[in-house]
Design a protein around this motif. Structure first.
Motif, short mmCIF file in Angstrom:
data_model
loop_
_atom_site.label_atom_id
_atom_site.label_comp_id
_atom_site.label_asym_id
_atom_site.label_seq_id
_atom_site.Cartn_x
_atom_site.Cartn_y
_atom_site.Cartn_z
N TYR A 238 -11.31 -3.34 6.03
CA TYR A 238 -11.11 -2.98 5.06
C TYR A 238 -12.21 -3.33 3.73
O TYR A 238 -12.78 -4.26 4.13
CB TYR A 238 -9.80 -4.16 4.67
N HIS A 242 -10.32 -3.02 -1.36
CA HIS A 242 -9.15 -2.24 -0.77
C HIS A 242 -8.41 -2.84 -1.71
O HIS A 242 -7.11 -2.16 -1.84
CB HIS A 242 -9.47 -2.24 0.77
N TYR A 336 -10.57 1.82 2.65
CA TYR A 336 -9.93 1.86 3.98
C TYR A 336 -10.22 2.83 5.94
O TYR A 336 -10.23 3.45 5.55
CB TYR A 336 -8.21 2.23 4.58
#
Length: 385
Positions: A238, A242, A336
């Motif tokens: 991440y 994010h 991601y």
């Protein structure tokens, strides 16, 4: 709203947002805006420096990926032009052109820094181009979104060796009011959770191995105190922004459930990272990645929580949201990175590796090392977790 300037106050997230305004990735649609003391011209269209004229330009840019401007304008028109640039970026157009001090004074500082004098050399769908566009859009949206709600990032894992690295990764993300919830499903909790979390609050519990995965998720999410709750997978990556991306998306889209897509994937069996590019970003959709699913705690309760199934919990929650007349929305795919392990049967989503080789635009040997995805290499040569 932004600032006290009568023009910049008109930049409003309720109107100036990217929902449905980021075109697909088949080819880059570019526009050039000519500036002058008399007004502006955009292709065959032109107009004066008025509020109505700015509205006209902004609407015409909703189908453009990129805008570059040339020419010069009078200082008295700088606030209007700053409004035009800010609104265009917030709505999904990547902009470039020379900025003078008069215009810069009316822009958020981070947005002004993100605007280069020359067009980006890449094309939409290239990772470098998309990262730059998303970074610029974040800079435009942040002052419009304002304070974000409290959030709980919820991790349910049967692999205690992965819990500490993930907690450390979550603790480093950009989010003011973040709580980390950890549930070890059928295994003891590892030592050092609070150390890994630093100053972030942590709530942790061991869950009975007899619980089906859906029930384990419900018990974990019941421990969360955040207004928003976000599901986290133990082996994915991440990026720094994010969680902010998801909270902002939840605000401006009005969707029940938001999340990113599994387009950037590390395929462990091939030791390769791929990026699949297809369709449009910033749009309502029917599927998002389970390890990014984010919604309000209230809405999760309203749809009955996570369905009590052993596998396919993400698909089952999507079905519950649709059956409750809720909506699902995806922003962009930056920040991601989905990890697909050797054994696809170990995943609740059992598609084989070939599924992730369709529509591949770019690929890299090994795990992609990129700051936007939290996988940049630190001084000891290992990905930063």
């Amino acid at each position: 709203m932004l600032g006290s300037d009568p023009y910049t106050r008109r930049v409003d997230i309720r109107r100036d947002n990217p929902v449905g305004r980021v075109p697909d990735t088949r080819s880059t649609r570019r526009q050039t805006l000519q500036l002058s003391s008399a007004g502006w011209s955009l292709g065959r269209h032109s107009g004066p420096w008025t509020l109505a004229g700015i509205d006209d330009v902004v609407r015409r840019l909703d189908t453009a990926h990129a805008l570059h401007w040339t020419g010069a304008l009078l200082p008295l028109h700088a606030p209007l032009f700053a409004e035009l640039a800010h609104r265009a970026v917030a709505r999904g157009t990547f902009v470039s052109g020379a900025l003078d001090e008069a215009v810069t004074a009316h822009l958020p500082e981070s947005l002004a820094r993100s605007i280069a004098p020359a067009p980006h050399p890449g094309e939409v769908g290239d990772l470098a181009w998309d990262v730059a566009a998303v970074n610029q859009r974040r800079a435009a949206l942040q002052p419009l979104i304002g304070p974000t709600p409290s959030m709980s990032a919820v991790l349910v894992s049967q692999r205690p060796e992965l819990i500490i690295p993930m907690v450390r990764q979550l603790a480093a993300l950009h989010y003011d009011k973040l709580e980390i919830v950890v549930a070890s499903h059928g295994a003891p909790l590892p030592d050092g959770l609070q150390t890994a979390a630093g100053e972030r609050p942590v709530v942790a519990r061991e869950l009975d191995s007899a619980l089906v995965f859906g029930d384990a998720l419900n018990q974990a999410f019941a421990m969360a105190s955040g207004d928003l709750v976000s599901k986290v997978d133990d082996d994915d990556y991440y990026g720094y922004h994010h969680l902010w991306d998801l909270a902002a998306t939840h605000t401006y889209s009005g969707a029940t459930l938001v999340g990113k897509t599994t387009t950037v994937v590390y395929l462990e069996a091939l030791d390769t990272t791929v990026r699949r590019v297809f369709g449009a970003r910033e749009t309502f959709t029917h599927r998002i990645a389970g390890g990014t699913m984010t919604l309000s705690a209230q809405d999760l309760r309203a749809v009955g929580g996570w369905p009590a199934v052993p596998r396919g919990v993400d698909t089952a929650l999507l079905r519950s949201v649709r059956e409750a007349s809720g909506t699902v929305y995806q922003p962009h795919d930056i920040g991601y990175l989905y990890v697909r392990g050797h054994d696809h049967q170990a995943h609740t989503w059992t598609a084989d590796v070939g599924h992730f080789l369709r529509n591949v635009r770019e690929q890299w040997i090994g795990l992609l090392q990129h700051a936007a995805f939290g996988t940049d290499v630190n001084s000891d040569g290992a990905p930063s977790r």
